[in-house]
Scaffold this motif. Structure first.
Motif, short mmCIF file in Angstrom:
data_model
loop_
_atom_site.label_atom_id
_atom_site.label_comp_id
_atom_site.label_asym_id
_atom_site.label_seq_id
_atom_site.Cartn_x
_atom_site.Cartn_y
_atom_site.Cartn_z
N ALA A 245 10.30 -10.28 2.57
CA ALA A 245 8.92 -9.85 2.38
C ALA A 245 8.83 -8.33 2.24
O ALA A 245 7.78 -7.80 1.90
N GLY A 246 9.94 -7.64 2.53
CA GLY A 246 9.97 -6.19 2.38
C GLY A 246 9.79 -5.41 3.66
O GLY A 246 9.56 -4.20 3.63
N ILE B 27 -2.12 -0.14 5.46
CA ILE B 27 -0.72 -0.49 5.72
C ILE B 27 -0.65 -1.58 6.79
O ILE B 27 0.10 -2.56 6.67
N MET B 28 -1.47 -1.43 7.84
CA MET B 28 -1.42 -2.38 8.95
C MET B 28 -1.94 -3.76 8.55
O MET B 28 -1.42 -4.78 9.02
N HIS B 29 -2.95 -3.81 7.71
CA HIS B 29 -3.39 -5.10 7.18
C HIS B 29 -2.25 -5.77 6.43
O HIS B 29 -1.95 -6.96 6.63
N PRO C 158 0.83 -1.21 0.00
CA PRO C 158 0.00 0.00 0.00
C PRO C 158 0.86 1.26 0.00
O PRO C 158 2.04 1.22 0.38
N PRO C 159 0.30 2.37 -0.42
CA PRO C 159 1.08 3.62 -0.43
C PRO C 159 1.38 4.11 0.98
O PRO C 159 0.66 3.78 1.94
N ALA D 261 -8.42 4.83 7.44
CA ALA D 261 -8.42 3.79 6.39
C ALA D 261 -7.04 3.68 5.75
O ALA D 261 -6.58 2.58 5.41
N GLU D 262 -6.37 4.81 5.60
CA GLU D 262 -5.03 4.84 5.00
C GLU D 262 -4.03 4.06 5.88
O GLU D 262 -3.22 3.27 5.38
#
Length: 445
Positions: free
Chosen positions: A262-263, A223-225, A65-66, A218-219
């Motif tokens: 995994a980054g 990321i957390m998901h 995600p961004p 939501a942003e």
């Protein structure tokens, strides 16, 4: 000389001599050829270890995600300025920390703490300033602060940094106004400010400021998901490479490699085998895995600054786990599910803890559940609020927590299962949902 005499002087066996020379020459040639072959034939490379063979790079394609946008930072700035105004405070002063990262994108990794403070000053007028050592001003201006019009106030080595802070405050604040110092700031920051402005009220930032970070947008949740899903997937992939006889240190190295490929950054992991898992945050003994052992992996990393925290206790194929230990595993699993079901908006934190603890009590295991049920998570692995048996704080939509019941019987066995979740209008939702969510049994995690 007589013919008979000539014959007597000649070698009696000329053919044997030629044969001997031929065989000797052939043997020397064979020996030379063999030596040359030994010298020129490459030595086989040693077999690669499990760690060297393991490739987890495919995990990185699962999600990305961004990062937090400038628009989101502007919204945060507006929110904290409104809170300051409502509390009649003129400024909020922060050192590099998770709070500085949240409001101004200034993290501890981008600017470490030292005796020379760098401070972020946010005013009730939504203006942002950076107070910096003079010799570091060029580096300070390279910080990725996401706002236009940021002012930089320098202080020389022989000067007071707190006098520079006063210049960043609205006019008149030093004469009886009020400022907040972040709760994570070192004590000498607050005392230094008070010393240069005795009439100014210098207070620790209240709950209303901290609470802004506790409800995720939501942003942030995207990321957390992602970071929690990647962490769970890494654990599952590592499990495929484990075998009986492997040491804890080898397993730990595999987990770190998987999370890195995994980054994720800021990697941390616990890898414990058998009775070593009875110490919740133990370092292990480099014990080997046997057929009778559970394995506990508790690990996490970060993505765009947001943390993950996932724990799985599991068995390898072919294991012969004692029945009593399997019963503990399923009791912990049930308590984790009950806690999630109790995580509704408005429910007190202690009620969620009680749902898990109460079930373990009926199973005769509550004595061995020795820690709180969970902690908040976001820019820190452990942050407020907490799921404590003493906390009546109501859960709010957007709160994120770990759900991690455990049973620890020292010298015998330790079992913990952990997934983080977000409180939604409909209840708790695992942040690992996109990767399958909760563990189903000790062999399907």
């Amino acid at each position: 000389m007589e013919k008979g005499s000539q014959t007597a002087l000649m070698s009696p066996h000329p053919d044997k001599k030629r044969s001997f020379r031929f065989i000797s020459t052939a043997l020397l040639l064979c020996l030379a050829s063999y030596t040359t072959w030994q010298l020129w034939t490459p030595v086989p490379a040693p077999a690669l270890s499990v760690l060297e063979q393991a490739d987890f790079s495919h995990l990185a394609g699962h999600c990305y995600p961004p990062a937090i946008t400038a628009t989101a930072y502007a919204s945060r700035l507006s929110s904290v300025a409104s809170v300051l105004t409502s509390l009649n405070a003129s400024a909020y002063i922060i050192e590099p920390s998770p709070n500085a990262l949240y409001y101004a994108n200034v993290s501890l990794s981008s600017w470490g703490l030292s005796e020379r403070p760098l401070l972020v000053v946010i005013t009730s007028e939504a203006k942002v300033s950076i107070v910096t050592p003079k010799f570091e001003v060029t580096r300070a201006k390279l910080l990725p602060v996401p706002f236009e019009g940021v002012q930089y106030f320098e202080w020389a080595e022989a000067d007071s940094p707190y006098e520079a802070v006063l210049k960043a405050l609205p006019a008149g604040v030093a004469q009886g106004g009020k400022v907040y110092v972040d709760e994570m700031a070192r004590l000498f920051i607050a005392t230094g400010l008070q010393a240069v402005a005795p009439e100014m009220k210098v207070e620790i930032a209240p709950l209303a400021v901290k609470a802004l970070r506790e409800k995720k947008t939501a942003e942030e949740l995207a990321i957390m998901h992602c970071v929690n899903e990647l962490t769970l997937m890494a654990i599952r992939e590592v499990r495929k490479h484990l075998h009986f006889g492997m040491h804890e240190s080898e397993g730990r190295a595999l987990v770190s490699k998987a999370l890195g490929q995994a980054g994720l950054g800021d990697i941390d992991n616990i890898f414990l085998v058998g009775e070593n898992a009875a110490l919740p945050h133990g370092h292990g003994t480099d014990r080997q895995i046997t057929k009778h052992d559970f394995i506990l992996i508790d690990c996490g990393g970060s993505l765009h600054g947001y943390k993950s925290d996932v724990t799985r206790t599991f068995a390898l194929p072919g294991s012969k786990i004692p029945t009593a230990h399997l019963e503990i595993w399923y009791s912990v699993q049930t308590s984790q599910k009950l806690a999630l079901a109790a995580a509704n908006p408005g429910s007190p934190a202690l009620g969620v803890d009680a749902a898990a603890r109460g079930y373990l009590n009926t199973a005769g295991l509550a004595t061995y559940f020795t820690h709180r049920l969970g902690h908040g998570i976001g820019l820190e692995v452990h942050e407020s609020p907490y799921l404590l048996s003493s906390s009546r704080l109501p859960l709010e939509v957007g709160n994120t927590f770990s759900d991690e019941p455990g049973v620890y019987i020292e010298g015998k066995v330790g079992v913990r299962l952990e997934d983080c979740f977000v409180v939604t209008a409909e209840g708790g939702e695992p942040l690992t949902k996109g990767a399958g969510g909760f563990a189903k049994n000790p062999w399907d995690i």
